[in-house]
Scaffold this motif. Structure first.
Motif, PDB file in Angstrom:
ATOM      1  N   ASP A 174       0.838  -1.295  -0.021  1.00  6.88           N
ATOM      2  CA  ASP A 174      -0.043   0.105  -0.010  1.00  6.88           C
ATOM      3  C   ASP A 174       0.887   1.314  -0.038  1.00  6.88           C
ATOM      4  OD1 ASP A 174       0.888   0.183   2.445  1.00  6.88           O
ATOM      5  OD2 ASP A 174      -0.850  -0.323   3.769  1.00  6.88           O
ATOM      6  N   ALA A 175       0.283   2.402   0.387  1.00  4.11           N
ATOM      7  CA  ALA A 175       1.045   3.476   0.350  1.00  4.11           C
ATOM      8  C   ALA A 175       2.131   3.547   1.337  1.00  4.11           C
ATOM      9  CB  ALA A 175       0.073   4.781   0.448  1.00  4.11           C
ATOM     10  N   GLU A 176       2.033   2.993   2.195  1.00  2.00           N
ATOM     11  CA  GLU A 176       3.022   3.142   3.263  1.00  2.00           C
ATOM     12  C   GLU A 176       4.076   1.926   3.157  1.00  2.00           C
ATOM     13  OE1 GLU A 176       1.654   2.480   7.154  1.00  2.00           O
ATOM     14  OE2 GLU A 176      -0.175   3.721   6.881  1.00  2.00           O
ATOM     15  N   GLY A 177       4.007   1.182   1.995  1.00  2.00           N
ATOM     16  CA  GLY A 177       5.094   0.224   1.810  1.00  2.00           C
ATOM     17  C   GLY A 177       4.584  -1.082   1.608  1.00  2.00           C
ATOM     18  N   THR A 178       5.561  -2.161   1.520  1.00  2.00           N
ATOM     19  CA  THR A 178       5.605  -3.729   1.227  1.00  2.00           C
ATOM     20  C   THR A 178       5.360  -4.272   2.628  1.00  2.00           C
ATOM     21  OG1 THR A 178       6.530  -3.659  -0.912  1.00  2.00           O
ATOM     22  CG2 THR A 178       6.023  -5.626   0.081  1.00  2.00           C
ATOM     23  N   TYR A 179       4.343  -5.209   2.978  1.00  4.33           N
ATOM     24  CA  TYR A 179       4.379  -5.938   4.082  1.00  4.33           C
ATOM     25  C   TYR A 179       3.609  -7.373   4.031  1.00  4.33           C
ATOM     26  CZ  TYR A 179      -0.578  -4.402   3.757  1.00  4.33           C
ATOM     27  OH  TYR A 179      -1.930  -4.325   3.509  1.00  4.33           O
ATOM     28  N   VAL A 180       3.490  -8.069   5.209  1.00  5.94           N
ATOM     29  CA  VAL A 180       2.876  -9.133   5.181  1.00  5.94           C
ATOM     30  C   VAL A 180       1.988  -8.913   6.474  1.00  5.94           C
ATOM     31  CG1 VAL A 180       4.410 -10.738   4.141  1.00  5.94           C
ATOM     32  CG2 VAL A 180       4.524 -10.506   6.695  1.00  5.94           C
ATOM     33  N   LEU A 181       0.933  -9.999   6.543  1.00  7.14           N
ATOM     34  CA  LEU A 181       0.145  -9.887   7.770  1.00  7.14           C
ATOM     35  C   LEU A 181       0.644 -11.236   8.650  1.00  7.14           C
ATOM     36  CD1 LEU A 181      -3.181  -8.964   6.711  1.00  7.14           C
ATOM     37  CD2 LEU A 181      -1.690  -7.300   7.678  1.00  7.14           C
ATOM     38  N   ARG A 182       1.236 -11.140   9.669  1.00  9.42           N
ATOM     39  CA  ARG A 182       1.713 -11.957  10.665  1.00  9.42           C
ATOM     40  C   ARG A 182       0.367 -12.327  11.546  1.00  9.42           C
ATOM     41  NH1 ARG A 182       7.096 -11.169  13.840  1.00  9.42           N
ATOM     42  NH2 ARG A 182       5.740  -9.416  14.683  1.00  9.42           N
ATOM     43  N   LYS A 183       0.048 -13.871  11.701  1.00  5.07           N
ATOM     44  CA  LYS A 183      -0.933 -14.327  12.671  1.00  5.07           C
ATOM     45  C   LYS A 183      -0.504 -14.277  14.059  1.00  5.07           C
ATOM     46  CE  LYS A 183      -4.478 -17.939  12.941  1.00  5.07           C
ATOM     47  NZ  LYS A 183      -5.347 -17.213  13.212  1.00  5.07           N
ATOM     48  N   THR A 184      -0.791 -13.734  14.999  1.00  8.02           N
ATOM     49  CA  THR A 184      -0.479 -13.928  16.119  1.00  8.02           C
ATOM     50  C   THR A 184      -1.340 -14.823  17.141  1.00  8.02           C
ATOM     51  OG1 THR A 184      -1.949 -12.210  16.861  1.00  8.02           O
ATOM     52  CG2 THR A 184       0.241 -11.349  15.964  1.00  8.02           C
ATOM     53  N   GLU A 185      -0.734 -14.998  18.077  1.00  5.14           N
ATOM     54  CA  GLU A 185      -1.402 -16.289  19.038  1.00  5.14           C
ATOM     55  C   GLU A 185      -2.424 -15.578  19.762  1.00  5.14           C
ATOM     56  OE1 GLU A 185       1.368 -17.972  21.636  1.00  5.14           O
ATOM     57  OE2 GLU A 185       2.563 -18.810  20.081  1.00  5.14           O
ATOM     58  N   LYS A 186      -2.504 -14.194  19.948  1.00  2.00           N
ATOM     59  CA  LYS A 186      -3.421 -13.525  20.560  1.00  2.00           C
ATOM     60  C   LYS A 186      -4.959 -13.465  19.633  1.00  2.00           C
ATOM     61  CE  LYS A 186      -0.332 -10.914  23.519  1.00  2.00           C
ATOM     62  NZ  LYS A 186       0.099  -9.665  23.798  1.00  2.00           N
ATOM     63  N   ALA A 187      -6.106 -13.426  20.263  1.00  2.00           N
ATOM     64  CA  ALA A 187      -7.159 -13.000  19.572  1.00  2.00           C
ATOM     65  C   ALA A 187      -7.044 -11.579  18.929  1.00  2.00           C
ATOM     66  CB  ALA A 187      -8.644 -13.628  20.094  1.00  2.00           C
ATOM     67  N   GLY A 188      -7.594 -11.430  17.685  1.00  2.00           N
ATOM     68  CA  GLY A 188      -7.717 -10.078  17.027  1.00  2.00           C
ATOM     69  C   GLY A 188      -7.119 -10.052  15.902  1.00  2.00           C
ATOM     70  N   ASP A 189      -6.933  -8.779  15.258  1.00  2.00           N
ATOM     71  CA  ASP A 189      -6.375  -8.565  14.027  1.00  2.00           C
ATOM     72  C   ASP A 189      -5.028  -9.042  13.722  1.00  2.00           C
ATOM     73  OD1 ASP A 189      -8.912  -7.656  13.039  1.00  2.00           O
ATOM     74  OD2 ASP A 189      -8.263  -5.727  13.661  1.00  2.00           O
TER      75      ASP A 189
END
Length: 357
Positions: free
Chosen positions: A311-326
């Motif tokens: 996106d406009a802020e750069g390249t990234y991935v979404l890391r799945k965390t052990e905690k509930a939530g996004d």
């Protein structure tokens, strides 16, 4: 009064139907180029029957020096028929007649070129001169033979009788001249050939029963792969093949165009591999071999290309965390891509973590 019954709404089912299913992948640490394995087959080189263009009435083999798997080249002695040696030469020959001194023609020139390719210092002038006869004589002598000779009749002369009143015709004594027999030479279309079979002493040679059967050209390996595999490999890649339980290095030399799969073949691309001929000489044609791309390079963090976002802020991935939530956004820098994966750097990701696709 008849009514219509309805089951109560199961809110858990509705929630499950509306839920977003997350697809995740592991962060791996390995060379970007993953191992690719597929199967191929050994293809035969072209087969040729070696039979002299001229044969005697009793074309019986009198010497048989060849064995299966022998490799022959230019000026190789391949046998004797009716006590006349036969030599294989690379290139083109047109031996339709026996040749003697002063004969001329294209057949002479081609034979001279064959002699030159075997190291004889002669001219390809299309004329059977002394040097050409001497080259043939040397070739015969190497294997214990001499050039054959044939009778030539000198022209008759007319001489006066002793009393001077009459003339008489006198025949000159018959003379003999050496000649180069046409049956002494056969051509192989290449620098060398591999012997598949050879006639034995006492065999009778004909078009159906050659003096030797050889293959010309190197055997190779061909593999039919699907389009995704063809897109993943490159001629610069290193490959190995398992042939008769032995691992040998092979080289990908060409990736064929897409073929729709006629004659029962699956659709795809043919990959053509060269291989050291000696490594597969004893392996029958058509044998199935296992091919594998050799993985090289340093291990690095890699993720599937489907995990990369931008996106406009750069390249990234979404890391799945052990905690509930996004899931957590983690910035990455793409170093290189290949085979559906991206090598990444400058990131807080660690091997074994999960990222969303």
């Amino acid at each position: 009064m008849l009514g219509q019954q309805s089951a109560p709404i199961n809110r858990d089912v509705v929630a499950a139907q509306n839920a977003t299913i997350e697809t995740v992948a592991r962060v791996e640490k390995r060379p970007l180029a993953a191992s690719v394995t597929f199967y191929g087959n050994i293809t035969e080189s072209e087969s040729h029957a070696l039979v002299p263009t001229q044969l005697p009435e009793a074309a019986v083999v009198t010497e048989s020096p060849l064995s299966s798997s022998d490799r022959i080249g230019s000026a190789t002695f391949i046998g004797a028929i009716a006590n006349t040696p036969v030599f294989a030469f690379s290139g083109e020959l047109a031996m339709y007649r026996d040749l003697a001194a002063n004969d001329t023609g294209e057949d002479v020139r081609l034979l001279q070129l064959a002699f030159i390719s075997a190291g004889f210092d002669i001219e390809a002038n299309g004329w059977v001169d002394w040097a050409t006869l001497d080259a043939a004589a040397q070739l015969f002598d190497r294997v214990g033979f001499s050039l054959p000779t044939r009778e030539i009749t000198a022209p008759s002369t007319v001489e006066p009788e002793s009393d001077g009143d009459a003339e008489t015709q006198r025949e000159q004594p018959a003379q003999r001249e050496p000649y180069i027999p046409a049956m002494a030479f056969v051509a192989i279309p290449g620098d060398s050939a591999l012997v598949i079979s050879a006639a034995g002493v006492g065999d009778v040679i004909s078009a159906e029963h050659p003096l030797a059967t050889v293959t010309v050209g190197e055997r190779s390996i061909v593999a039919r792969v699907d389009s995704s595999t063809a897109a993943e490999v490159d001629v610069a890649d290193a490959f190995t093949a398992i042939v008769a339980q032995q691992q040998v290095d092979v080289q990908l030399v060409r990736i064929g165009d897409f073929d729709s799969g006629a004659d029962g073949q699956i659709p795809g691309h043919d990959l053509y591999f060269s291989v050291d001929a000696e490594k597969i000489e004893s392996v029958p044609g058509g044998t199935t071999v296992t091919l594998e791309r050799v993985v090289s390079g340093d291990a690095e963090l890699v993720v599937p290309l489907g995990a990369i976002r931008s996106d406009a802020e750069g390249t990234y991935v979404l890391r799945k965390t052990e905690k509930a939530g996004d899931p957590e956004r983690v910035s990455v820098k793409i170093l290189e891509t290949g085979g559906g994966w991206a090598a990444i750097g400058d990131t807080k990701l660690r091997e074994g973590e999960s990222v969303l696709l």
